[in-house]
Write an enzyme that holds these catalytic residues in place. Structure first.
Site, PDB file in Angstrom:
ATOM      1  NE  ARG A  17      52.242  41.488  85.717  1.00  0.00           N
ATOM      2  CZ  ARG A  17      53.362  43.026  86.272  1.00  0.00           C
ATOM      3  NH1 ARG A  17      53.166  42.866  87.260  1.00  0.00           N
ATOM      4  NH2 ARG A  17      53.710  43.500  85.705  1.00  0.00           N
ATOM      5  CE  LYS A  24      51.214  46.789  80.685  1.00  0.00           C
ATOM      6  NZ  LYS A  24      51.556  46.493  82.144  1.00  0.00           N
TER       7      LYS A  24
HETATM    8  C1  UD1 Z   1      55.977  49.005  87.934  1.00  0.00           C
HETATM    9  C2  UD1 Z   1      57.525  49.963  88.721  1.00  0.00           C
HETATM   10  C3  UD1 Z   1      57.063  49.918  90.162  1.00  0.00           C
HETATM   11  C4  UD1 Z   1      56.135  50.374  90.086  1.00  0.00           C
HETATM   12  C5  UD1 Z   1      54.747  49.921  88.999  1.00  0.00           C
HETATM   13  C6  UD1 Z   1      53.374  51.404  89.218  1.00  0.00           C
HETATM   14  C7  UD1 Z   1      60.352  49.733  88.035  1.00  0.00           C
HETATM   15  C8  UD1 Z   1      60.430  48.475  87.547  1.00  0.00           C
HETATM   16  N1  UD1 Z   1      58.685  48.511  88.148  1.00  0.00           N
HETATM   17  O1  UD1 Z   1      56.143  47.895  87.470  1.00  0.00           O
HETATM   18  O2  UD1 Z   1      57.803  50.136  91.238  1.00  0.00           O
HETATM   19  O3  UD1 Z   1      55.302  50.710  91.637  1.00  0.00           O
HETATM   20  O4  UD1 Z   1      55.418  49.845  88.262  1.00  0.00           O
HETATM   21  O5  UD1 Z   1      52.176  50.879  88.041  1.00  0.00           O
HETATM   22  O6  UD1 Z   1      60.018  49.873  86.851  1.00  0.00           O
HETATM   23  N2  UD1 Z   1      58.543  49.360  79.513  1.00  0.00           N
HETATM   24  C9  UD1 Z   1      59.024  49.203  78.676  1.00  0.00           C
HETATM   25  N3  UD1 Z   1      60.518  48.101  78.911  1.00  0.00           N
HETATM   26  C10 UD1 Z   1      60.808  47.706  79.582  1.00  0.00           C
HETATM   27  C11 UD1 Z   1      59.826  46.603  80.067  1.00  0.00           C
HETATM   28  C12 UD1 Z   1      58.489  48.500  80.591  1.00  0.00           C
HETATM   29  O7  UD1 Z   1      58.397  50.175  78.219  1.00  0.00           O
HETATM   30  O8  UD1 Z   1      61.375  46.692  79.255  1.00  0.00           O
HETATM   31  C13 UD1 Z   1      56.908  49.929  80.531  1.00  0.00           C
HETATM   32  C14 UD1 Z   1      55.956  49.253  81.027  1.00  0.00           C
HETATM   33  O9  UD1 Z   1      55.006  48.861  78.625  1.00  0.00           O
HETATM   34  C15 UD1 Z   1      55.011  49.792  81.255  1.00  0.00           C
HETATM   35  C16 UD1 Z   1      55.455  50.455  81.921  1.00  0.00           C
HETATM   36  O10 UD1 Z   1      57.152  50.459  81.842  1.00  0.00           O
HETATM   37  O11 UD1 Z   1      54.267  50.345  80.670  1.00  0.00           O
HETATM   38  C17 UD1 Z   1      55.827  49.704  83.501  1.00  0.00           C
HETATM   39  O12 UD1 Z   1      56.546  48.339  83.243  1.00  0.00           O
HETATM   40  P1  UD1 Z   1      55.613  47.385  84.575  1.00  0.00           P
HETATM   41  O13 UD1 Z   1      56.310  46.179  83.730  1.00  0.00           O
HETATM   42  O14 UD1 Z   1      54.366  47.546  83.769  1.00  0.00           O
HETATM   43  O15 UD1 Z   1      56.665  47.535  85.349  1.00  0.00           O
HETATM   44  P2  UD1 Z   1      55.523  47.040  86.787  1.00  0.00           P
HETATM   45  O16 UD1 Z   1      55.820  45.750  87.191  1.00  0.00           O
HETATM   46  O17 UD1 Z   1      54.100  47.429  86.722  1.00  0.00           O
HETATM   47 CA    CA Z   2      52.794  48.147  85.302  1.00  0.00          CA
END
Ligand code: UD1
Ligand code: CA
Length: 420
Positions: A17, A24
C-alpha cells in the site's frame, strides 16, 4: 523486567500500500527509518535478545541494522505467522516470554510493552495482546470476545462481516506469548482467508480453543497503535513524532514559536534558551547550542553544528558546516562545507560556491571576519581573521584573504582601507 524475555520484530513485508520500491520499514518518520524506533523499544524495554525478520529487499534493511542485531530472511512472504516461525528457529531452547513487534509500528512506547509483559506474566497467560479502541478501525484486525467478554479471536478487515467491521477494538499487532505455546499454535495455522496468508492472529483463536488463557491489555494512548501501511499513515505518524520530539525539546528549555510549521529531525540536540522561529526545517545530524536564534524560514541540513549564541535568519540554507559562537548569518544565502570562526558576520546574499561540478570544497572563515553583502566565496578558500569582503565581491578559489585585509571586486583584490 523479568529476564526471560525475547523479541521478534517483523520487518519482511513489502508494504504494497506504500506503492514504493523501498521496504516499508525503511520509510522515514522524522528523518529516521521507522524500524529504528522499534529497535529502540527493545532496548528501552530491556529485552536482551531479539531477532529481526527481513524479506523484501532484505539487503537494504540489513544495511540499516546495527551489526550485532540478528536477522533471519523470510524467503516467501507467506504472512505474519510464517514470519514468526522463521524467527523461532533461534529460540528453540528458550523458555519464557516472546514479544512480537511489528516494524511498521514506530509510535509504541516502552512503558506499554512493559505493562503488557507484566500483565502476561502475572496472569500466567499463553498469549496476551495489546488492543486499542479507535474510532476509525478500518484496516485493522478486530478483536472478537466471547460471552464472558474474554478474547477469543481476531478477524482481519478483509475477512470481517459487516457486524465485525463495526467493532472498534483493534489488534495493535503487539503480542506476547509463552514460547512453547506459540510454537505449537503456529503449526496449526492454515492460510484459509481472503489473502491466503498464514496469519499470526489465528494463533489467538487456536490457543483459545485449546483452553489456554489468552489476555488483553488496552493501550491508553491509541496513537501508539498506529500501524503504517500507507503514505497517509506515514504523514500522520510523522506529525505525532514531531509533537513528541518538539515537546521534549521544549521541556529541555528550547522555545519553538510555532510547532506546526517547524520540522525537527529525530536526534537533533538543541541547547536551552535557543529560539526556533516558524517554518524552520532541521534535517538529521544537526546540533545547535544554547541561546541561538534560528529562522524563520531556515533550513539546516545534515552535518551542521551551531555553537552557542549563533543567529541564523531567514531564507538561509546551511549544510555540513560549523558556526562558532557568536557567528551571525541573518539573511538569505547558502553556506556549505564551511567552518566559521567566532563572531563572524555573514552579509545578506552570501554564497559559498562549494561545488565545482566534481568535488565539494571547504571554506574557512576565521574569527571576526566580516563578509559583505552578496559575496561569493569560491571554495576552497580561507578568509583570514578580522578580514572583510566588499559588497558584491567574488573571492576566487585559492585566493585566500589575509588576516585583517579587505578585498573588493570581481575577482576580489586586496585594497588599502580608506582612512575614515
Ligand atoms: C496486522 C495484523 C492486524 C493488525 C495490524 C496492526 C495480521 C494477520 N494482521 O495487519 O490484525 O490490526 O497488523 O497494525 O497479523 N510481515 C512479515 N512477513 C509477512 C507479512 C508481514 O514480516 O509475510 C511484517 C510486515 O513487514 C509488517 C508486519 O509484519 O511489519 C505486519 O504486516 P502487515 O502486512 O502490515 O499487516 P496488517 O495488514 O497491517
Ligand atoms: Ca501494518
Amino acid at each position: 523486567m523479568a529476564k526471560q524475555i525475547a523479541a521478534i520484530i517483523l520487518a519482511a513485508g513489502k508494504g504494497e500500500r506504500m506503492k514504493s520500491e523501498m521496504p516499508k520499514v525503511m520509510h522515514q518518520v522524522s528523518s529516521r527509518p521507522m524500524l529504528g524506533y522499534v529497535l529502540d523499544l527493545v532496548k528501552q524495554a530491556k529485552i536482551r535478545q531479539h531477532v529481526v525478520v527481513v524479506g523484501f529487499k532484505y539487503q537494504d534493511v540489513r544495511a540499516f541494522l546495527p551489526k550485532a542485531t540478528k536477522s533471519v530472511v523470510q524467503k516467501k512472504l507467506l504472512g505474519t505467522a510464517d514470519a514468526v516461525k522463521q524467527a523461532l528457529q533461534y529460540f528453540r531452547s528458550f523458555k519464557g516470554t516472546m514479544v512480537v513487534l511489528y516494524g511498521d509500528n514506530p509510535l509504541l512506547k516502552p512503558e506499554t510493552i512493559e505493562k503488557l509483559v507484566a500483565h502476561h506474566v502475572d496472569a500466567g497467560a499463553a498469549a496476551t495482546l495489546l488492543t486499542a479502541e479507535i474510532d476509525k478501525p478500518a484496516g485493522y484486525g478486530r478483536i472478537l470476545r466471547d460471552r464472558y467478554n474474554s478474547l477469543c479471536g481476531i478477524v482481519e478487515e478483509k475477512d470481517a462481516d459487516d457486524f465485525q467491521k463495526r467493532i472498534k477494538e483493534i489488534n495493535t499487532g503487539i503480542m506476547c506469548f509463552d514460547r512453547q505455546k506459540l510454537a505449537a499454535g503456529i503449526k496449526q495455522v492454515r492460510p484459509n482467508n481472503a489473502k491466503k496468508e498464514y496469519y499470526l492472529t489465528d494463533v489467538i483463536d487456536i490457543l483459545y480453543r485449546a483452553g489456554e488463557i489468552v489476555e488483553t491489555v488496552k493501550a491508553e494512548d491509541v496513537r501508539e497503535a498506529l500501524g503504517i501501511n500507507s503514505r497517509v499513515e506515514l504523514a500522520a505518524a510523522n506529525k505525532i513524532m514531531q509533537q513528541r520530539i518538539q515537546e521534549q525539546l521544549m521541556k529541555d528549555g528550547v522555545t519553538i514559536v510555532d510547532p506546526d510549521s517547524t520540522f525537527i529531525s529525530w536526534g537533533t540536540k538543541i541547547g536551552p534558551d535557543t529560539v526556533i522561529y516558524p517554518f524552520t526545517v532541521i534535517e538529521k545530524n544537526v546540533t545547535i547550542g544554547s541561546r541561538c536564534s534560528v529562522g524563520p524560514f531556515c533550513r539546516l541540513r545534515p552535518g551542521t553544528c551551531l555553537a552557542d549564541n549563533v543567529a541564523v535568519g531567514n531564507f538561509i540554507e546551511i549544510s555540513r558546516s560549523r558556526l562558532s559562537s557568536g557567528a551571525r548569518a541573518k539573511h538569505f544565502g547558502f553556506i556549505g562545507d564551511a567552518t566559521l570562526g567566532h563572531s563572524v558576520n555573514i552579509g545578506a546574499g552570501t554564497v559559498t560556491a562549494n561545488y565545482d561540478g566534481k568535488n565539494k570544497n571547504p571554506t574557512v572563515i576565521r574569527d571576526n571576519a566580516f563578509i559583505g553583502s552578496d559575496t561569493v566565496l569560491v571554495a576552497p578558500i580561507i578568509v583570514g581573521r578580522g578580514a572583510r569582503t566588499g559588497a558584491g565581491s567574488v573571492v576566487t578559489r585559492g585566493r585566500n584573504v589575509p588576516d585583517k585585509a579587505t578585498v573588493v571586486g570581481v575577482p576580489a583584490k586586496v585594497v588599502q582601507p580608506k582612512k575614515r
